[in-house]
Design an enzyme around this catalytic site. Structure first.
Site, PDB file in Angstrom:
ATOM      1  N   PRO A 178       0.754  -1.347  -0.050  1.00  0.00           N
ATOM      2  CA  PRO A 178      -0.229  -0.029  -0.061  1.00  0.00           C
ATOM      3  C   PRO A 178       1.240   0.991  -0.066  1.00  0.00           C
ATOM      4  CG  PRO A 178      -0.689  -1.405   1.553  1.00  0.00           C
ATOM      5  CD  PRO A 178       0.185  -2.236   1.161  1.00  0.00           C
ATOM      6  N   CYS A 179       0.188   2.461  -0.921  1.00  0.00           N
ATOM      7  CA  CYS A 179       0.849   3.354  -0.956  1.00  0.00           C
ATOM      8  C   CYS A 179       0.221   4.366  -0.642  1.00  0.00           C
ATOM      9  CB  CYS A 179       1.121   3.571  -2.759  1.00  0.00           C
ATOM     10  SG  CYS A 179       0.021   4.072  -3.407  1.00  0.00           S
TER      11      CYS A 179
END
Length: 289
Positions: free
Chosen positions: A82-83
């Protein structure tokens, strides 16, 4: 299939799998998926129907609860962790953030895995900003963490617009090589096509014949990508189908996903995905010696 072709194929596990951009790109290159992990129930619905998941394939919902002994042995682990805490559109907490810090769950599982059972490659994707957030210290932390579990790393920033889709989407791709097992160099990957400039008209209205800006996870509001139809001069938002196309998914995959999810979820899933075309170009270079 001859013996040489069999040897070139690798097995992989699809972590943080979303709707399976990694899976499709890897399978297009001839590789074999052994399992997947995804916590979002809506993405999981799309993934299941899009990739025709068979009963018995290894699956985990929450990576924080995965133990190494549960996972099938594979040649490669693919993941775009996840960014949200790294993206320029996010809170910019870096790897200290709850979501982006999940990278270290993968490191934990690798530490728990016997050395002889660790994957030969790690295939990682994230936003370009990972190189510069926290003045580069977070990226250094990633390289150090990989080094400590026995992986050397190479990386490259690639723009999806240079690989056959009309979307400007710069992403960082990292390949971790387990130390001592492989001499294959993956990067640099040359562009397949040369992208045009983004053609913008007014405020966030784009020429339909140009290159789209990055498809985002937001299904509405000011983040909509709006296009101008030359024929009737009307402005409209991109459809979910068009967003899937911009990520390299065939219409047949979108048709399956729309049977189990709302437009809101489909927009979000397209924005969260990796671009299939780019994954495929990298995956072609992953092969056993």
């Amino acid at each position: 299939m001859n013996e040489k072709q069999k040897k070139m194929k690798i097995t992989f596990i699809d972590l943080f799998c979303g709707i399976g951009g990694f899976r499709l790109g890897m399978e297009m290159a001839g590789h074999i998926c052994l399992g997947h992990c995804e916590i979002d129930k809506f993405a999981k619905k799309s993934y299941t129907v899009m990739h025709n998941i068979k009963k018995g394939e290894w699956y985990a919902e929450d990576i924080t609860k995965v133990r190494a002994e549960e996972m099938p042995k594979a040649d490669c682990w693919c993941f775009g962790f996840p960014c949200q805490n790294i993206s320029i559109a996010g809170a910019k907490e870096g790897l200290q953030g709850e979501q982006s810090g999940l990278f270290f769950e993968v490191i934990r599982i690798l530490r728990e895995t016997e050395k002889e059972n660790r994957p030969e490659w790690l295939f990682i994707e994230n936003v370009r900003n990972l190189l510069s957030i926290e003045k580069g210290f977070d990226f250094a932390r990633i390289l150090i963490a990989l080094d400590k579990v026995g992986y050397d790393a190479e990386w490259q920033v690639l723009d999806s617009a240079n690989f056959g889709v009309p979307q400007h989407r710069e992403r960082l791709y990292i390949i971790g090589h387990i130390r001592g097992n492989s001499n294959i160099k993956i990067f640099p990957i040359p562009p397949k096509t040369q992208s045009e400039s983004i053609k913008q008209i007014g405020y966030r209205i784009f020429d339909k014949s140009g290159i789209s800006p990055t498809v985002m996870t937001h299904g509405g509001g000011r983040y909509n990508i709006k296009v101008l139809n030359e024929r009737d001069k009307k402005v409209r938002r991109l459809t979910p189908r068009e967003c899937f196309r911009l990520q390299g998914f065939p219409d047949s995959y979108f048709e399956k996903a729309k049977t189990v999810n709302s437009n809101f979820q489909l927009y979000k899933q397209a924005g969260n995905s990796v671009t299939v075309n780019v994954i495929y170009e990298i995956a072609k270079k992953l092969k056993k010696e």
